[in-house]
Design a protein around this motif. Structure first.
Motif: not given
Lengths: 315, 284, 335, 609, 329
Positions: D141-142, D144-146, D148-149, D500, D519
């Motif tokens: 969490p630290s 703050r990945s953009q 990870s989804w 993507d 979302g």
């Protein structure tokens, strides 16, 4: 002197607090929300909450401002929310660029402005005066933006002289520096010259009308010594005031447009990017630095006043 | 010695004798009529309409041609006059009022706490770089159509206030102010009836200067994307045109920058003439 | 009519927010005098001696630091703003600079009507007539009312200034260097006007001037000020005939007389007036006094009456202290 | 006085003149051995902000991330449609029968670049645990990945690992390091797109030493195993140098999809059999202003690559269909065109009861008529001509051509302007100028987006939608615009979407109910039938069967008039003749830069000074 | 009698204003003899200061302009000199003392610099010599501890001290003529006495001629050998001081003299006055400029301005058709 400086710094505290407070309220508290920029394409509520917590958005107003003041006092603003670069490093990298970019134009704009003003004031009401002042009004009336666009087409594009780069920046060698700095400098000089000339002319005309100038003439002083020695030294207070107080603005505001247009990675551009992306650590540092710079300018200005005008006392 | 010639009628007489001043005032007036016409829906209403052809040359139907989107450049330039006057006038009037009042209070109570507070506020506002400040206000008001106006008013009043403050500090030492106190005129009346009217010439000149600064700033702010929200302005047109000049399409650029330049130039000359006419040293 | 008792006005200069580093300027220090109705007290002294401050302190245009002022037996000091506003009617001021004393943006009518409107004197319809009468009294035509100050000469403006002071029919007027800025020929006109008006309305005047001759011409009593103190105060005739204080004597002798044959015995004072911010110890005049004694340096002199109890002649000088009087008379014999 | 002032002025002018003549940058840079360095100067229309792979969300960031780091898989240089090939991985993954386990072997001997982050300043070998580590970082969490989804809920134990404190010493069940060079990924359910996700910048492999050393500043100092290493990076420019230790992998042009008919004349043959990188230095200028970019390109001695600005289309093109350059331009420059792997569309917010879903079936129907009328009013031809040089690909539905040719099976009806039908729809549903809702049209402030708005409003005016009822709401930052979208404040939402990976799923998920804001389902479309199909297709392997269902889903979105779609931008690229390469920014961005070469100095004409 | 040091003949100066051309000097002629002190008196606006500025070529231009006449200094017409030649005259041959000691000295340079500059320019002294000379002169004008004060800035000195510095500067090049324009007006009366005494004494010691311009009749009476009275740009009466004050012949001179308040043993009920005000230079009466205020104007006075000529009765040079007869006062 040290005591004086400390006293002045202390007296500058309200200003620093004022600037930081207003800026904080506007830029940081009500400023852009970076959460959703950092959130990625398909965020969840938890992720959003996590980002807000990380950015400190969820803390109460007072706490956030207090943190800011502490950061300012310790000069530790952390990392840019956008690039992750340490803010102090970021400023250390970009401020010299902005200085190098704006200083030549700033100095030339003022020096040429003063010289033209001396000419115009001395030949008051003659054609020399009139042509200089007409030029000044025209200069004042052209938008900076138009000048930048025009100069870029004139000097840098294949449609014009094509002598200088369209954009970019390098200070690795003197040649490169001159290559990149020339067109911005010309634009800065051109846009400031009109205002400067008019301002300085008014100051000098006023000074030329003073009794002691008449005394000097009555004792045989030449026009040259009157203009360059007496008038100039006596006009120093308004001149210093104008120059000194525009320094902080020139460094940050003035270079913003030039930097964005010429793609120069200076502090103006960084700041503008920080505003438009809500990069609060950078904003906080820039605002804090500006406020401190202003206080420093106040002190230096005082000292310069003293240097040029013996009537001024440092209190 | 003509009977009852006031400061203003005297200034007016002087102004009438200034050819450049008159000409520039005429130009400004012309612009104002254009702006008024837009307000009254007489012309310039088609600025956003998409016509059939994009990038048409000048013609009788489209005096300045059309832009890439097929909008009439002349109409856009005309409409922008209204935008400019809206910004110029509102900023000039409000910042002058604010500057006059706060400057007068500050000057009158020079050295006292109210002065200190106002000076602090002025110093603070002046220490925040202009574009940052405007940007910040624009963000704080989050796209509000008047964000730019508010920001300019908030920054431009300080100059006026400083001018007024200096003048008031001079004026309040004059004996007619003491005379007013001696006959028992209350403080607020001294400020607003005796002192402020005596700064009116400065205010007028200052207002014209602010007007010019406001429309010039609008151009840059619109270029930066912080300016006009809905509608069109010279700044937006110039911003559009930066991409067109490189292909040799100068219609948009010349229409906008030309109209802007002429107005600003005329206003500067007008302001100068006004300053000369109102210079108390020359009138007394 | 006017009674001023031990009036002082001190200014505090400089200093920071906490009040440290302040210095005190004793502009007026411990001054007492009285002026009767229809009489004029002339106040002379060099620039910076505090005479203008005194005039303004009496009117409470400057708030006095201490002391009392009574007009017509009722106090002017120590009353609240509202009461003071009412009492402003009774006391007025005429200023020095005819160019600065009138609001340039208002017509003469505006200027003269304002006090009437403000104090709601007489019916609004009658006010104009009253102002017209007044402007004629001071020697201008009523057409002047619609004009602006810049259309008048200095002398005319001073007349307008006088008219303004008179609108409220005050009992007491301070004339602060009222004729100093005027040319000689005009000065005489205005001086005469003031005297006429005084005779007509029985107004008490405090006439402040640096010009001894002017003061002598207009005053019944004369006070001489030096560094904020009243060093001598007496009937005009007495004072000019027999100046007592060394400063008064020097002052009188210094006035140039437009008569090349007058070979006056000049007493040329050495040095400058000390700064009121750091006045000398003891008698403030001792640094320039030709008759200074050792004690003058240390001890501040008291007021001594060299006249009679009925016709007082106050002198603030050690020469006239009771223990010195013997010595003094012998000096007089020499003079 | 006069003479002196004149002298001073003259001196100043002379000084200025000297400045003007003082440029000294024309000499080509030289290497330490004195030979001319090969430098390629690329340009981009945007600047990356953050180069940490967990934040490499933009195409601009990918340009740098993909060239400084390595990913397991990559796209073949020249094959179109896009096809994956092994990159760090030794081969394509071995997928278990149930589709839940992917076994990936990593090439041995791959080294990270030399960096002071490593023990002795020398890059160590990249191993399987580095891949696992890099994927884990997305769930810390630290960070703050953009990105990870892409893997959220897909890899066994990975989400839980993050929620339980993200302890890197703990192993994750789904990321099994079998040996130094073998990694097995265990999925919770089949994820046919997984291999694609291992080619995006998010999956770039990061050494933990660099993270430890640079912390958040990893964002400005990439330490990877890619063909280049970062030399300089700021908001205006990035300078990359060749990574001397980059693994030797000779190019097999045929395998990369070389087709002489298509790629002849570009000089690509020169790289056959050689190992990238071929250039010594890669400079990338971030030039946001098209005018400046164009000037810089045409000057000849600055940037060597540009896309053709819309305004210049007529200058450059002889014909739009087919796209042909004027002869003098083909003579001067190499060119190509690229249809983006993505599209632009304008969504309508289905959350708003006056525009979208409504519990009242009658109102719901009226709203649908309104949306469809708006769609009918859209003049895609005019839009294409004005903003996309007239060469953009207009297609019906929501799956862009780069992902699939699905669109060809849909009717052109939804992208054809039909004002009469639009007016009829409004009339039928009882919409009048007075009762039409006031709609807020949002955009991030820029000249172009404002012009897009004005055009949109003009289109709507043609069906009688009062201009005063379509209000522009501009946002100065992307973040704020995004916030307004994600908090469902806006009615009309112009959007662009970059794929993507070239799979229709990547755009269909934009309309999946559970993905509603915040979302990615910005239009808040909610259709149970659509959602059911989406869930069903999500675990299906590619094939005609899945394609059929995709078509049904597309048709649903079209029928409900949820969005006005779509157009895939088609850009014209120009580059100098001395550059050997085939630019492509359409997918991921920048993966091709490692193959760029510069003709050696001898066969180069001297650039104009 | 020797040749006059300065001969002013028919000097005419105009000022251009918004409202028209004002003739500030209208044919002024007078002489200054070597070693003599000449007083020029008049009320504000009469043109006395313009006269002094015209002699040194310091009329601010625009708006002012010398339109006619001659200024002969030692036989040479100053109006024909070039600016460069004129600079040599200024300060060396003719020095000027101005009215406002507060503003006449440059606030940002020390006394040493300002005096030194003049001395070096005109006397060709070295920096060191100039400093010493300046100190000497400061001592001579009665400035205590001049070697310390010389490094002061003007604002550190009192008004009286500054005027002394001005005097020292004027005398330092030992000019032949000093023009003192209201040198004591801004000073307090006790200081005025000191300064006036100093000027007179030093100029006599040095044998310097002096033009003393003032509105104060008392000052003229006590310092000048001869006096000129000016009114509205005209010279109306000129004579030796004694006869002039004893028996003024021009009604204006007489009226002016009478209206000066002076310390008398007996207080007068009212002062004698001159009626009316000084006319505006743009709206001068036809004929004698004093005619509208004159109590004894005759018809001729309304039609022409009387020429300046020697009056038989008084022996003064006089411009009046109907002079005051007999002894004044």
């Amino acid at each position: 002197m040290l005591q004086y400086t400390l006293k002045k710094l202390l007296a500058g505290l309200p200003l620093i607090l004022g600037v930081t407070f207003i800026s904080f309220v506007l830029m940081v508290y009500f400023g852009p929300d970076k959460t959703y920029e950092l959130a990625g394409k398909n965020p969840t509520e938890e992720q959003i909450a996590q980002i807000r917590a990380d950015l400190g958005y969820d803390q109460p107003f007072f706490k956030r401002y207090t943190n800011y003041v502490i950061e300012l006092a310790t000069l530790n603003f952390g990392h840019s929310d956008s690039t992750g670069e340490r803010v102090t490093r970021l400023l250390g990298r970009t401020i010299p660029i902005s200085l190098a970019l704006t200083l030549p134009g700033f100095v030339l704009g003022n020096v040429i402005g003063i010289l033209l003003a001396l000419l115009a004031a001395y030949y008051r009401s003659t054609w020399i005066d009139k042509s200089i002042m007409t030029f000044a009004v025209v200069g004042m009336s052209v938008s900076f933006l138009i000048i930048i666009i025009g100069f870029q087409v004139m000097f840098s594009s294949a449609y014009g002289l094509n002598m200088f780069p369209v954009r970019g920046w390098s200070m690795d060698t003197l040649g490169e520096y001159l290559y990149y700095v020339t067109v911005p400098t010309l634009a800065i000089v051109f846009v400031s010259l009109g205002y400067n000339t008019r301002f300085y002319r008014a100051v000098i005309v006023e000074e030329l009308g003073k009794d002691h100038i008449r005394t000097a003439r009555a004792y045989g002083a030449s026009a040259r010594s009157i203009l360059l020695k007496r008038v100039l030294k006596n006009s120093m207070i308004p001149i210093i005031t104008r120059i000194m107080f525009s320094i902080p603005l020139v460094v940050i505001s003035g270079s913003l447009l030039i930097e964005s247009y010429f793609g120069i990675p200076g502090v103006g551009k960084v700041t503008y990017d920080a505003i438009t992306t809500g990069d609060q650590p950078v904003l906080k540092a820039v605002v804090g630095a500006t406020a401190v710079l202003f206080v420093v300018v106040l002190i230096v200005t005082d000292v310069l006043y003293r240097l040029f005008d013996p009537r001024v006392e440092l209190k | 010695m003509s009977a009852g010639e006031s400061f203003w009628s005297k200034a007016w007489r002087k102004f009438l004798g200034d050819r450049f001043g008159l000409a520039s005032a005429g130009i400004v007036l012309g612009y104002f009529v254009i702006a008024l016409g837009v307000w009254l829906d007489l012309w310039g209403q088609q600025w956003s309409t998409l016509t059939s052809g994009s990038n048409l040359p000048m013609s009788s139907a489209h005096w300045f041609g059309t832009n890439l989107s097929g909008q009439d450049i002349f109409d856009r330039a005309i409409y922008s006059t209204k935008t400019a006057f809206e910004i110029g006038l509102s900023v000039a009037v409000l910042s002058t009022i604010l500057g006059a009042i706060l400057g007068a209070i500050s000057g009158f109570f020079a050295g006292r706490w109210s002065d200190e507070v106002i000076l602090w506020l002025m110093g603070t506002l002046d220490s925040i770089p202009f574009y940052l400040f405007v940007a910040a206000v624009a963000f704080a008001l989050q796209g509000h159509p008047l964000a730019m106006h508010a920001a300019m008013i908030a920054t431009f009043w300080t100059t006026t206030a400083r001018v007024v403050r200096g003048e008031v500090m001079k004026l309040k030492e004059l004996e007619f102010i003491e005379a007013a106190r001696a006959i028992g005129v209350p403080q607020h009346l001294i400020i607003f009836r005796h002192i402020l009217p005596n700064t009116s010439h400065l205010l007028l000149v200052q207002a014209t200067i602010v007007f010019v600064s406001a429309i010039k700033s609008e151009v840059i702010l619109s270029f930066l994307g912080l300016g006009v929200q809905d509608g069109v302005s010279w700044g937006l047109m110039i911003a559009e045109s930066t991409q067109e000049v490189i292909v040799g399409q100068f219609k948009n650029f010349f229409a906008a920058s030309g109209m802007l330049f002429v107005l600003v130039m005329a206003f500067n000359l007008f302001s100068d003439a006004l300053q000369d006419a109102l210079d108390p040293k020359k009138v007394h | 009519m006017l009674k001023v008792t031990r009036l002082s006005k001190h200014f505090h200069i400089g200093g920071n927010l906490l009040g440290r580093g302040k210095s005190t300027l004793r502009a007026v220090h411990d001054v007492s005098f009285e002026v009767a109705a229809g009489q004029t007290l002339g106040l002379v002294g060099e620039s910076g001696c505090g005479k203008s401050t005194l005039g303004r302190a009496v009117l409470r245009l400057h708030e006095p630091t201490s002391g009392t002022v009574e007009l017509d037996g009722r106090p002017v000091t120590g009353i609240d703003a509202k009461a003071l506003h009412a009492r402003r009617r009774e006391m007025q001021i005429i200023f020095q600079d005819p160019y600065a004393s009138l609001n340039p943006r208002r017509t003469i009518l505006d200027t003269l009507m304002e006090p009437l409107d403000l104090h709601n004197i007489s019916a609004p319809s009658e006010r104009r007539a009253r102002v017209e009468k007044l402007i004629e009294i001071v020697g201008l035509r009523k057409q002047a009312l619609s004009r602006y100050p810049h259309e008048f000469s200095g002398g005319q403006r001073q007349r307008i200034g006088i008219a303004r002071a008179l609108t409220l029919q005050p009992k007491f007027i301070v004339a602060d260097e009222a004729v100093s800025a005027l040319d000689v020929s005009v000065q005489a006109q205005v001086l005469n006007l003031i005297r006429e008006l005084q005779d007509e309305f029985g107004i008490a005047f405090l006439f402040i001037s640096h010009d001894l001759a002017v003061v002598q011409h207009i005053s019944h009593q004369v006070g001489v000020m030096y560094l904020g103190q009243m060093v001598e105060l007496a009937e005009a005739e007495t004072l000019f005939a027999q100046p007592r204080h060394p400063y008064t004597r020097a002052l009188m002798s210094a006035v140039p007389v437009p008569d090349p044959h007058t070979e006056s015995q000049r007493i040329v004072l050495s040095g400058d007036v000390p700064s009121p911010l750091s006045p000398p110890s003891g008698c403030p005049f001792h640094t320039r006094c030709p008759d200074a004694m050792p004690r003058c340096k240390e001890q501040e002199p008291d007021n001594h009456n060299c006249g009679t109890p009925e016709q007082a002649h106050w002198v603030r000088c050690h020469l006239y202290a009771p223990e010195q009087v013997g010595l003094q008379s012998s000096q007089d014999a020499h003079a | 006085m006069r003479n002196h002032a004149v002298t001073y002025l003259a001196t100043l002018l002379v000084a200025l003149g000297l400045v003007a003549c003082g440029k000294g940058t024309d000499q080509p840079a030289t290497g330490s051995d004195g030979s001319a360095l090969k430098v390629y100067r690329h340009s981009m229309d945007g600047a990356p902000t953050n180069l940490d792979p967990v934040h490499s969300a933009t195409i601009y960031a990918n340009f740098l991330v993909l060239n400084t780091y390595d990913t397991l898989y990559s796209y073949k240089y020249l094959t179109r449609p896009y096809a994956l090939k092994p990159n760090l991985a030794a081969a394509m993954p071995e997928v278990s029968q149930d589709g839940l386990t992917y076994t990936i072997r990593i090439k041995p001997g791959v080294r990270f670049v030399d960096d002071s982050a490593f023990a002795n300043g020398q890059g160590r070998e990249l191993v399987a645990s580095d891949v696992a580590y890099s994927l884990k970082r997305h769930f810390d969490p630290s960070n703050r990945s953009q990105g990870s989804w892409l893997w959220a809920g897909r890899i066994k134990g990975l989400d839980a690992w993050g929620e339980n404190g993200a302890d890197y010493s703990q192993d994750v069940e789904g990321l099994e390091v079998i040996d130094k060079h073998t990694l097995a990924i265990h999925l919770t359910k089949p994820y046919p797109q997984l291999t694609y996700t291992l080619a995006v910048g998010f999956s770039a492999v990061v050494p933990h030493e660099a993270v430890t050393k640079y912390g958040r500043e990893l964002s400005i100092r990439p330490v990877g195993s890619g063909p280049f290493r970062m030399a300089k990076f700021d908001t205006a420019k990035a300078v990359l140098e060749a990574n001397p230790h980059f693994r030797q992998e000779p190019i097999d042009l045929a395998a990369e999809g070389f087709d002489p008919a298509v790629h002849g004349g570009l000089g690509l043959e020169a790289i056959e059999g050689r190992s990238p990188p071929f250039i010594d230095r890669l400079e990338i200028d971030f030039i946001l202003e098209t005018a400046a970019r164009w000037n810089s390109f045409t000057k000849g001695n600055e940037i060597q690559f540009t896309s053709v600005p819309v305004e210049q289309t007529d200058t450059v093109l002889d014909s739009r269909d087919p796209i042909e350059l004027k002869p003098d331009w083909t003579e001067r420059y190499h060119s190509t065109t690229g249809v983006e792997a993505g599209f632009v569309f304008t969504s309508l917010n289905m959350d708003k009861p006056y525009l979208g879903h409504n519990d009242d079936p009658q109102q719901d129907a009226r709203n649908r008529e309104l949306r469809c009328a708006m769609r009918d009013a859209m003049d895609w031809t005019a839009r294409n001509n004005r903003f996309y040089s007239g060469i953009g690909v207009v297609f019906p539905g929501i799956v862009p051509p780069a992902a699939s040719d699905l669109h060809s099976k849909l009717s052109q009806d939804s992208v054809s302007r039909n004002l009469e039908r639009a007016r009829a729809r409004l009339k039928k549903a009882g919409w009048t100028q007075d009762n039409l809702p006031t709609l807020e049209y949002g955009f991030q402030n820029s000249v172009t987006s404002r012009q897009l708005f004005e055009q949109f409003r003009g289109f709507m005016a043609d069906i009688g939608y009062p201009s005063s009822k379509i209000k522009p709401v501009s946002f100065a930052t992307f973040g704020d615009y995004n916030k307004a979208i994600k908090t469902s404040q806006l009615d009309v939402i112009p959007m662009g979407w970059g794929l993507d990976y070239p799979d229709s799923e990547n755009t269909l998920q934009l309309f999946y109910g559970p993905n509603h804001t915040p979302g990615s389902n910005n239009s808040n479309y909610s259709n149970p039938a659509f959602d059911a199909l989406f869930e069903k297709t999500a675990v299906m392997q590619p094939g005609p069967e899945r394609e059929e269902l995709y078509l049904d889903m597309s048709q649903m979105v079209v029928d409900d008039c949820v969005t006005i779609s779509g157009l895939s931008r088609n850009r014209i690229y120009l580059w100098h003749k001395d550059v050997i390469g085939l630019p492509d920014r359409e997918i991921l961005g920048g993966f091709w830069l490692r193959y760029v070469d510069i003709k050696s100095a001898d066969d180069q004409t001297t650039p104009a000074s | 009698m020797s040749e006059p040091l300065l001969k002013v003949r028919d000097l005419q100066v105009e000022f251009h204003t918004d409202k028209g051309v004002a003739r500030a000097l209208d044919g002024i002629s007078f002489d200054v003899m070597p070693g003599e002190t000449l007083g020029i008196v008049g009320e504000s606006g009469c043109g006395k200061s313009v006269t002094s500025l015209a002699i040194l070529g310091l009329i601010p231009s625009p708006p002012g302009r010398i339109v006619g006449g001659q200024i002969l200094f030692q036989g040479q017409d100053l109006l024909s000199l070039s600016e460069r030649e004129m600079r040599k005259v200024r300060g060396r041959d003719i020095a000027m003392i101005f009215q406002e000691p507060m503003t006449a000295l440059d606030p940002v340079f020390t006394i040493a610099t300002q005096m030194g500059e003049v001395l070096r320019r005109h006397q060709g002294l070295t920096r060191k010599q100039a400093r010493q000379s300046a100190i000497d002169w400061l001592a001579r004008v009665g400035i205590p501890s001049p070697e310390r004060r010389i490094d002061d800035y003007p604002h550190q000195l009192s008004g009286g001290m500054r005027q002394r510095v001005m005097i020292a500067m004027a005398l330092s090049c030992e000019p032949k003529l000093i023009i003192a324009d209201e040198p004591t007006t801004a000073l307090d009366v006790t200081i005025q006495a000191q300064v006036l005494e100093q000027i007179v004494k030093l100029s006599q010691d040095l044998g310097t001629a002096m033009m003393l311009i003032t509105h104060d009749l008392g000052v003229v009476a006590q310092t000048c050998h001869r006096a000129c009275v000016m009114y509205c740009g005209k010279l109306i009466e000129q004579s030796a001081t004694g006869p002039l004050f004893a028996a003024p012949a021009h009604p204006y001179t007489a009226g002016l003299l009478a209206s000066v308040p002076r310390i008398r043993t007996q207080r007068l009920d009212s002062l004698p006055t001159i009626a009316g005000t000084v006319p505006d230079l743009l709206h001068l009466p036809r004929g004698c400029r004093f005619v509208e205020r004159c109590g004894q104007a005759i018809d001729l006075c309304h039609s022409a301005h009387p020429p300046l000529q020697v009056d038989e009765h008084s022996g003064h040079e006089l411009a009046c058709y109907n002079p005051v007869q007999g002894e004044a006062r």
